[in-house]
Design a protein around this motif. Structure first.
Motif, short mmCIF file in Angstrom:
data_model
loop_
_atom_site.label_atom_id
_atom_site.label_comp_id
_atom_site.label_asym_id
_atom_site.label_seq_id
_atom_site.Cartn_x
_atom_site.Cartn_y
_atom_site.Cartn_z
N LEU A 285 0.84 -1.20 0.00
CA LEU A 285 0.00 0.00 0.00
C LEU A 285 0.87 1.25 0.00
O LEU A 285 0.61 2.22 -0.73
CB LEU A 285 -0.92 -0.02 1.23
N HIS A 286 1.94 1.22 0.80
CA HIS A 286 2.86 2.35 0.85
C HIS A 286 3.56 2.54 -0.50
O HIS A 286 3.69 3.67 -0.99
CB HIS A 286 3.89 2.11 1.96
N ALA A 287 4.00 1.45 -1.12
CA ALA A 287 4.71 1.53 -2.40
C ALA A 287 3.80 2.07 -3.50
O ALA A 287 4.24 2.85 -4.36
CB ALA A 287 5.24 0.15 -2.79
N ASP A 288 2.54 1.67 -3.50
CA ASP A 288 1.59 2.16 -4.51
C ASP A 288 1.45 3.68 -4.43
O ASP A 288 1.29 4.36 -5.47
CB ASP A 288 0.22 1.50 -4.32
N LEU A 289 1.50 4.23 -3.23
CA LEU A 289 1.43 5.68 -3.07
C LEU A 289 2.77 6.34 -3.41
O LEU A 289 2.81 7.37 -4.08
CB LEU A 289 1.06 6.02 -1.62
N LYS A 290 3.84 5.73 -2.97
CA LYS A 290 5.17 6.32 -3.14
C LYS A 290 5.53 6.50 -4.61
O LYS A 290 6.15 7.51 -5.00
CB LYS A 290 6.21 5.44 -2.46
N PHE A 291 5.14 5.56 -5.46
CA PHE A 291 5.54 5.61 -6.87
C PHE A 291 4.40 6.06 -7.79
O PHE A 291 4.52 5.96 -9.01
CB PHE A 291 6.07 4.24 -7.29
N ALA A 292 3.33 6.57 -7.21
CA ALA A 292 2.20 7.06 -8.02
C ALA A 292 2.43 8.50 -8.45
O ALA A 292 3.22 9.24 -7.84
CB ALA A 292 0.90 6.94 -7.23
N ARG A 293 1.73 8.91 -9.49
CA ARG A 293 1.70 10.30 -9.94
C ARG A 293 0.25 10.76 -9.92
O ARG A 293 -0.66 9.99 -10.22
CB ARG A 293 2.28 10.44 -11.35
N ILE A 294 0.07 12.04 -9.60
CA ILE A 294 -1.31 12.54 -9.46
C ILE A 294 -2.05 12.45 -10.79
O ILE A 294 -3.26 12.20 -10.82
CB ILE A 294 -1.31 13.99 -8.93
N GLU A 295 -1.34 12.61 -11.93
CA GLU A 295 -1.99 12.50 -13.24
C GLU A 295 -2.57 11.11 -13.45
O GLU A 295 -3.69 10.96 -13.98
CB GLU A 295 -1.00 12.83 -14.36
N GLU A 296 -1.84 10.10 -13.02
CA GLU A 296 -2.31 8.72 -13.16
C GLU A 296 -3.51 8.46 -12.27
O GLU A 296 -4.46 7.77 -12.67
CB GLU A 296 -1.18 7.75 -12.81
N ILE A 297 -3.48 9.03 -11.07
CA ILE A 297 -4.59 8.85 -10.13
C ILE A 297 -5.85 9.50 -10.67
O ILE A 297 -6.94 8.91 -10.65
CB ILE A 297 -4.22 9.42 -8.75
N LEU A 298 -5.72 10.72 -11.20
CA LEU A 298 -6.88 11.43 -11.72
C LEU A 298 -7.43 10.74 -12.97
O LEU A 298 -8.64 10.70 -13.18
CB LEU A 298 -6.51 12.89 -12.03
N GLU A 299 -6.53 10.19 -13.79
CA GLU A 299 -6.97 9.49 -14.99
C GLU A 299 -7.72 8.20 -14.63
O GLU A 299 -8.73 7.86 -15.25
CB GLU A 299 -5.76 9.15 -15.87
N ALA A 300 -7.24 7.51 -13.61
CA ALA A 300 -7.90 6.28 -13.17
C ALA A 300 -9.20 6.57 -12.44
O ALA A 300 -10.08 5.70 -12.35
CB ALA A 300 -6.96 5.47 -12.28
N GLY A 301 -9.32 7.78 -11.90
CA GLY A 301 -10.51 8.16 -11.14
C GLY A 301 -10.19 8.31 -9.67
O GLY A 301 -9.87 7.31 -9.01
N LEU A 302 -10.24 9.53 -9.18
CA LEU A 302 -9.87 9.81 -7.79
C LEU A 302 -10.78 9.07 -6.82
O LEU A 302 -10.32 8.49 -5.83
CB LEU A 302 -9.90 11.32 -7.52
N HIS A 303 -12.08 9.08 -7.10
CA HIS A 303 -13.03 8.43 -6.21
C HIS A 303 -12.76 6.93 -6.11
O HIS A 303 -12.72 6.36 -5.02
CB HIS A 303 -14.46 8.67 -6.70
N ASP A 304 -12.51 6.30 -7.25
CA ASP A 304 -12.23 4.85 -7.25
C ASP A 304 -10.93 4.55 -6.52
O ASP A 304 -10.83 3.56 -5.78
CB ASP A 304 -12.15 4.33 -8.69
N THR A 305 -9.91 5.39 -6.72
CA THR A 305 -8.63 5.19 -6.06
C THR A 305 -8.76 5.29 -4.55
O THR A 305 -8.22 4.47 -3.80
CB THR A 305 -7.60 6.23 -6.55
N LEU A 306 -9.50 6.30 -4.09
CA LEU A 306 -9.65 6.50 -2.65
C LEU A 306 -10.55 5.44 -2.04
O LEU A 306 -10.34 5.02 -0.90
CB LEU A 306 -10.20 7.90 -2.38
N THR A 307 -11.56 5.00 -2.78
CA THR A 307 -12.41 3.91 -2.28
C THR A 307 -11.59 2.65 -2.07
O THR A 307 -11.72 1.96 -1.04
CB THR A 307 -13.55 3.63 -3.27
N GLU A 308 -10.70 2.36 -3.02
CA GLU A 308 -9.83 1.20 -2.88
C GLU A 308 -8.87 1.37 -1.70
O GLU A 308 -8.62 0.43 -0.94
CB GLU A 308 -9.02 0.98 -4.16
N PHE A 309 -8.34 2.59 -1.53
CA PHE A 309 -7.43 2.84 -0.41
C PHE A 309 -8.14 2.62 0.92
O PHE A 309 -7.58 2.00 1.85
CB PHE A 309 -6.90 4.28 -0.46
N LEU A 310 -9.37 3.10 1.05
CA LEU A 310 -10.13 2.93 2.29
C LEU A 310 -10.40 1.45 2.57
O LEU A 310 -10.34 1.02 3.73
CB LEU A 310 -11.44 3.71 2.23
#
Length: 330
Positions: A285-310
């Protein structure tokens, strides 16, 4: 360390952090309620506050209408709401009392004095007269608790279980704030623009743009991030940069990445013979955040990303309980 002792320390920290986070959310909404907005927008804002803590169902069971006064009362005073500030501070004090021998005198006295003062607060109308002062007091008491813990306790297992509870709770809450705010804001703007003429839509966009600064500044202040944002970006506040700051900045104390970094560190200090899989789960979980880029997160969908994180942070909490806090089956 006995699992029972670890459990009390872990939850003492989580309840203290939860009380502070609730105070932060309520305070920012008291402030944003002063901005020009329709009755529907104001109601949607308070509904979002309840949604962040998954308390909407409980509120609707008790109240017929949604008002600022009732939401604050429900989230501050209500003893039947396990996530109210009063309930959290009571539970934090009870957990601390159960393990006084594992705490320094100063750490125990902070928890005890906070609960005593809280009761006197609730017996007056101070909350109704100046809610922001009360919320600042709650935040200040949480700061004192953390400061005394760091400044007086031996950095042994007791210390690390306290820190583990703090950062796990903080990560969960920060994700909820980001998700509800971004999701709710886009939804509200879309509803306003639907059915309007081109000139009306442009006027609505202009009005929204004028309020954006105050809105997002209030969100940043809810996580003590306004000054940090100014120092990092030195530019206008945009939702994308707010998301980047609160998710991916390792040097932002309340970001998801910073919280997970601290979770990893404290898990390492309390590891046992059965916790390897939990450490691996947290590490992914830490690595997924550490190597992520905000552009990739927004493209994948912020709501979906945060739902998965929760979902993953909830699972991590369950794994920690299984490995450390609940006695293992014989």
């Amino acid at each position: 360390m006995l699992s029972r002792t670890a459990d009390h320390l872990f939850w003492m920290a989580r309840y203290t952090e939860r009380a502070e986070n609730t105070a932060r959310m309520l305070d920012v909404h008291v402030q944003t309620a002063l901005l020009p907005q329709s009755v529907d927008d104001a109601e949607q804002g308070w509904r979002a506050v309840l949604g962040i803590s998954e308390l909407l169902y409980g509120y609707n069971q008790k109240y017929d209408k949604l008002t600022q006064k009732d939401v604050i009362d429900f989230m501050v005073r209500d003893p039947n709401n396990p996530s109210s500030i009063a309930s959290c501070l009571r539970q934090a004090r009870e957990n601390a009392r159960a393990v006084r021998g594992a705490l320094t005198t100063e750490a125990w006295e902070i928890q005890n004095a906070t609960w005593i003062k809280m009761q006197s607060y609730l017996q007056t109308n101070a909350l109704e007269q100046n809610p922001s002062d009360f919320f600042e007091w709650v935040k200040h008491r949480s700061h004192l608790s953390r400061g005394v813990t760091i400044g007086t306790m031996l950095e042994d297992e007791a210390f690390h279980f306290i820190r583990l509870g703090t950062f796990l709770e903080r990560a969960d809450n920060t994700a909820r704030i980001i998700d509800v705010k971004f999701h709710g804001t886009k939804e509200a703007q879309s509803q306003k623009l639907n059915g309007q003429s081109q000139s009306q839509s442009q006027a609505a966009r202009d009005e929204a743009g004028q309020l954006d600064f105050y809105y997002w500044a209030a969100i940043l202040r809810s996580v003590s991030g306004f000054e940090i944002y100014r120092k990092v970006y030195r530019d206008v506040i945009t939702p994308e940069r707010v998301a980047e700051l609160l998710i991916l900045r390792a040097d932002m104390p309340r970001s998801l990445l910073a919280c997970m970094g601290n979770v990893i560190s404290n898990l390492h200090h309390v590891r046992n013979d059965v916790s390897a899989d939990t450490e691996r789960f947290a590490g992914k979980l830490h690595a997924d955040l550490k190597f992520a880029r905000i552009e990739e997160i927004l493209e994948a969908g912020l709501h979906d990303t945060l739902t998965e994180f929760l979902e993953r942070i909830f699972e991590l909490g369950n794994r920690i309980s299984r490995d450390f806090l609940v006695p293992l089956a014989a």
